[in-house]
Write a protein that holds these residues in place. Structure first.
Motif, PDB file in Angstrom:
ATOM      1  N   GLU A  26       0.842  -1.197   0.000  1.00  0.00           N
ATOM      2  CA  GLU A  26       0.000   0.000   0.000  1.00  0.00           C
ATOM      3  C   GLU A  26       0.883   1.256   0.000  1.00  0.00           C
ATOM      4  O   GLU A  26       1.912   1.304   0.692  1.00  0.00           O
ATOM      5  CB  GLU A  26      -0.898   0.032   1.245  1.00  0.00           C
ATOM      6  N   GLU A  27       0.456   2.282  -0.726  1.00  0.00           N
ATOM      7  CA  GLU A  27       1.192   3.534  -0.699  1.00  0.00           C
ATOM      8  C   GLU A  27       1.045   4.162   0.683  1.00  0.00           C
ATOM      9  O   GLU A  27      -0.065   4.305   1.198  1.00  0.00           O
ATOM     10  CB  GLU A  27       0.692   4.502  -1.777  1.00  0.00           C
ATOM     11  N   ASN A  28       2.151   4.578   1.243  1.00  0.00           N
ATOM     12  CA  ASN A  28       2.161   5.144   2.583  1.00  0.00           C
ATOM     13  C   ASN A  28       2.846   6.500   2.560  1.00  0.00           C
ATOM     14  O   ASN A  28       3.878   6.700   3.175  1.00  0.00           O
ATOM     15  CB  ASN A  28       2.892   4.191   3.542  1.00  0.00           C
ATOM     16  N   GLY A  29       2.300   7.399   1.808  1.00  0.00           N
ATOM     17  CA  GLY A  29       2.857   8.746   1.780  1.00  0.00           C
ATOM     18  C   GLY A  29       3.487   9.057   0.445  1.00  0.00           C
ATOM     19  O   GLY A  29       4.019   8.178  -0.241  1.00  0.00           O
ATOM     20  N   ARG A  30       3.413  10.327   0.089  1.00  0.00           N
ATOM     21  CA  ARG A  30       3.870  10.775  -1.212  1.00  0.00           C
ATOM     22  C   ARG A  30       4.484  12.155  -1.072  1.00  0.00           C
ATOM     23  O   ARG A  30       3.981  12.986  -0.311  1.00  0.00           O
ATOM     24  CB  ARG A  30       2.680  10.808  -2.167  1.00  0.00           C
ATOM     25  N   GLY A  31       5.538  12.378  -1.810  1.00  0.00           N
ATOM     26  CA  GLY A  31       6.154  13.693  -1.825  1.00  0.00           C
ATOM     27  C   GLY A  31       5.503  14.584  -2.869  1.00  0.00           C
ATOM     28  O   GLY A  31       4.453  14.253  -3.424  1.00  0.00           O
ATOM     29  N   ASN A  32       6.138  15.678  -3.176  1.00  0.00           N
ATOM     30  CA  ASN A  32       5.580  16.669  -4.082  1.00  0.00           C
ATOM     31  C   ASN A  32       5.903  16.323  -5.530  1.00  0.00           C
ATOM     32  O   ASN A  32       6.640  17.046  -6.204  1.00  0.00           O
ATOM     33  CB  ASN A  32       6.123  18.053  -3.718  1.00  0.00           C
ATOM     34  N   PHE A  33       5.356  15.225  -5.991  1.00  0.00           N
ATOM     35  CA  PHE A  33       5.552  14.772  -7.370  1.00  0.00           C
ATOM     36  C   PHE A  33       4.193  14.595  -8.038  1.00  0.00           C
ATOM     37  O   PHE A  33       3.238  14.179  -7.386  1.00  0.00           O
ATOM     38  CB  PHE A  33       6.345  13.458  -7.391  1.00  0.00           C
ATOM     39  N   PRO A  34       4.118  14.897  -9.341  1.00  0.00           N
ATOM     40  CA  PRO A  34       2.824  14.803 -10.035  1.00  0.00           C
ATOM     41  C   PRO A  34       2.364  13.357 -10.171  1.00  0.00           C
ATOM     42  O   PRO A  34       3.158  12.417 -10.019  1.00  0.00           O
ATOM     43  CB  PRO A  34       3.121  15.432 -11.409  1.00  0.00           C
ATOM     44  N   PRO A  35       1.067  13.176 -10.497  1.00  0.00           N
ATOM     45  CA  PRO A  35       0.491  11.831 -10.598  1.00  0.00           C
ATOM     46  C   PRO A  35       1.123  10.961 -11.674  1.00  0.00           C
ATOM     47  O   PRO A  35       0.972   9.738 -11.641  1.00  0.00           O
ATOM     48  CB  PRO A  35      -0.986  12.112 -10.922  1.00  0.00           C
ATOM     49  N   ARG A  36       1.850  11.555 -12.614  1.00  0.00           N
ATOM     50  CA  ARG A  36       2.475  10.719 -13.635  1.00  0.00           C
ATOM     51  C   ARG A  36       3.617   9.870 -13.042  1.00  0.00           C
ATOM     52  O   ARG A  36       4.132   8.982 -13.711  1.00  0.00           O
ATOM     53  CB  ARG A  36       2.950  11.558 -14.815  1.00  0.00           C
ATOM     54  N   PHE A  37       3.965  10.158 -11.819  1.00  0.00           N
ATOM     55  CA  PHE A  37       4.872   9.276 -11.064  1.00  0.00           C
ATOM     56  C   PHE A  37       3.985   8.332 -10.252  1.00  0.00           C
ATOM     57  O   PHE A  37       3.216   8.774  -9.375  1.00  0.00           O
ATOM     58  CB  PHE A  37       5.755  10.078 -10.113  1.00  0.00           C
ATOM     59  N   SER A  38       4.073   7.062 -10.564  1.00  0.00           N
ATOM     60  CA  SER A  38       3.258   6.095  -9.842  1.00  0.00           C
ATOM     61  C   SER A  38       4.116   4.897  -9.458  1.00  0.00           C
ATOM     62  O   SER A  38       5.203   4.694 -10.001  1.00  0.00           O
ATOM     63  CB  SER A  38       2.070   5.642 -10.677  1.00  0.00           C
ATOM     64  N   GLY A  39       3.593   4.116  -8.541  1.00  0.00           N
ATOM     65  CA  GLY A  39       4.387   2.988  -8.076  1.00  0.00           C
ATOM     66  C   GLY A  39       3.550   1.785  -7.756  1.00  0.00           C
ATOM     67  O   GLY A  39       2.302   1.798  -7.853  1.00  0.00           O
ATOM     68  N   LEU A  40       4.264   0.753  -7.396  1.00  0.00           N
ATOM     69  CA  LEU A  40       3.622  -0.516  -7.109  1.00  0.00           C
ATOM     70  C   LEU A  40       4.563  -1.297  -6.197  1.00  0.00           C
ATOM     71  O   LEU A  40       5.787  -1.213  -6.340  1.00  0.00           O
ATOM     72  CB  LEU A  40       3.432  -1.282  -8.424  1.00  0.00           C
ATOM     73  N   GLN A  41       3.970  -2.040  -5.273  1.00  0.00           N
ATOM     74  CA  GLN A  41       4.777  -2.967  -4.490  1.00  0.00           C
ATOM     75  C   GLN A  41       4.135  -4.342  -4.581  1.00  0.00           C
ATOM     76  O   GLN A  41       2.914  -4.476  -4.481  1.00  0.00           O
ATOM     77  CB  GLN A  41       4.893  -2.527  -3.031  1.00  0.00           C
ATOM     78  N   PHE A  42       4.960  -5.339  -4.740  1.00  0.00           N
ATOM     79  CA  PHE A  42       4.485  -6.699  -4.943  1.00  0.00           C
ATOM     80  C   PHE A  42       4.503  -7.495  -3.632  1.00  0.00           C
ATOM     81  O   PHE A  42       5.124  -7.067  -2.655  1.00  0.00           O
ATOM     82  CB  PHE A  42       5.346  -7.367  -6.009  1.00  0.00           C
ATOM     83  N   PRO A  43       3.811  -8.655  -3.620  1.00  0.00           N
ATOM     84  CA  PRO A  43       3.776  -9.455  -2.382  1.00  0.00           C
ATOM     85  C   PRO A  43       5.155  -9.815  -1.838  1.00  0.00           C
ATOM     86  O   PRO A  43       5.305 -10.028  -0.637  1.00  0.00           O
ATOM     87  CB  PRO A  43       2.989 -10.705  -2.802  1.00  0.00           C
ATOM     88  N   ASN A  44       6.167  -9.894  -2.708  1.00  0.00           N
ATOM     89  CA  ASN A  44       7.512 -10.195  -2.206  1.00  0.00           C
ATOM     90  C   ASN A  44       8.247  -8.913  -1.793  1.00  0.00           C
ATOM     91  O   ASN A  44       9.436  -8.950  -1.500  1.00  0.00           O
ATOM     92  CB  ASN A  44       8.325 -10.953  -3.248  1.00  0.00           C
ATOM     93  N   TYR A  45       7.523  -7.794  -1.791  1.00  0.00           N
ATOM     94  CA  TYR A  45       7.991  -6.474  -1.367  1.00  0.00           C
ATOM     95  C   TYR A  45       8.924  -5.794  -2.346  1.00  0.00           C
ATOM     96  O   TYR A  45       9.408  -4.699  -2.052  1.00  0.00           O
ATOM     97  CB  TYR A  45       8.613  -6.521   0.032  1.00  0.00           C
ATOM     98  N   SER A  46       9.151  -6.401  -3.501  1.00  0.00           N
ATOM     99  CA  SER A  46       9.858  -5.664  -4.532  1.00  0.00           C
ATOM    100  C   SER A  46       8.935  -4.549  -5.025  1.00  0.00           C
ATOM    101  O   SER A  46       7.721  -4.558  -4.744  1.00  0.00           O
ATOM    102  CB  SER A  46      10.271  -6.580  -5.667  1.00  0.00           C
TER     103      SER A  46
END
Lengths: 115, 116
Positions: free
Chosen positions: A53-73
């Motif tokens: 789950e995303e737990n906080g975001r800095g001052n970057f636009p939405p075109r920066f996105s992320g993902l974390q997988f079950p193995n935490y990569s």
């Protein structure tokens, strides 16, 4: 114990393209943070993931996105690349969020160049 | 918002001598942590030393020690007996102790050159 690894090491993209950067966290770590380090600057926090789950975001636009997988990569995706996105992207992993000194261990980074 | 300032873009030290890198920060929080990271030309950030704000005693790790002045919001790094391998960018970083996002706030760094 395996440290934080990132791929690729270097990447060259054209303005407007999309890019995906990858990070494997250190063994046992469930939290991943991404930072952007422009040339001659300190790292700037992009966002953090804790147990997928995303737990906080800095001052970057939405075109920066992320993902974390079950193995935490984790992955960092940047859409509609701009010249100013050229930077070293650092991934850091840590064990948990709460309290004390869950220090972050950094990977070697991915150098992204946008032309 | 918290800020971290490193006012020395570059420092030089003779091998075997002592050098001090400066860092000041601004925060209204009472619970936080401070770090010094080293980034050699190979790029990988390595933790040098850390300090919990609630501890009055200055942290020490071998040749590295800090001078933590909480009231002055100052956190300097002293490197004793400098070695060629100490040459790198050094970043001071702040992390809130409050629950939430545990992000680091970095300064702009100090490039340390070690002269043989």
């Amino acid at each position: 114990e395996t440290g934080v690894t990132q791929s690729p090491t270097h990447l060259i993209k054209t303005r407007g393209q999309q890019v995906t950067l990858r990070c494997s966290s250190q063994s046992g770590h469930n939290t991943v943070s991404w930072y952007q380090q422009a040339l001659g600057q300190g790292p700037q926090f992009i966002f953090q993931y804790y147990r997928e789950e995303e737990n906080g975001r800095g001052n970057f636009p939405p075109r920066f996105s992320g993902l974390q997988f079950p193995n935490y990569s984790s992955e960092l995706n940047v859409n509609a690349l701009e010249l100013d996105d050229s930077a070293l992207y650092l991934c850091a992993s840590s064990d948990g969020l709460a309290g004390s000194l869950y220090e972050q261990y950094f990977g070697p980074g991915t150098r992204l160049t946008v032309t | 918002a918290q800020t971290v300032t490193q006012s020395q873009p570059e420092m030089s030290v003779q091998e075997a001598e002592t050098v001090t890198l400066s860092c000041t920060y601004d925060t209204s929080e009472s619970d936080y942590y401070l770090f010094w990271y080293k980034q050699p030309p190979s790029r990988q950030m390595i933790l040098v030393i850390r300090q919990e704000a609630y501890k009055q005693q200055n942290a020490t790790e071998n040749r590295f020690s800090v001078n933590f002045q909480k009231a002055a919001k100052s956190f300097s790094l002293k490197i004793s007996d400098s070695q060629l391998g100490d040459a790198a960018m050094y970043f001071c970083a702040y992390r809130s102790g409050a629950s939430g996002t545990y992000k680091y706030i970095f300064g702009t760094g100090t490039r340390l050159k070690v002269l043989a």
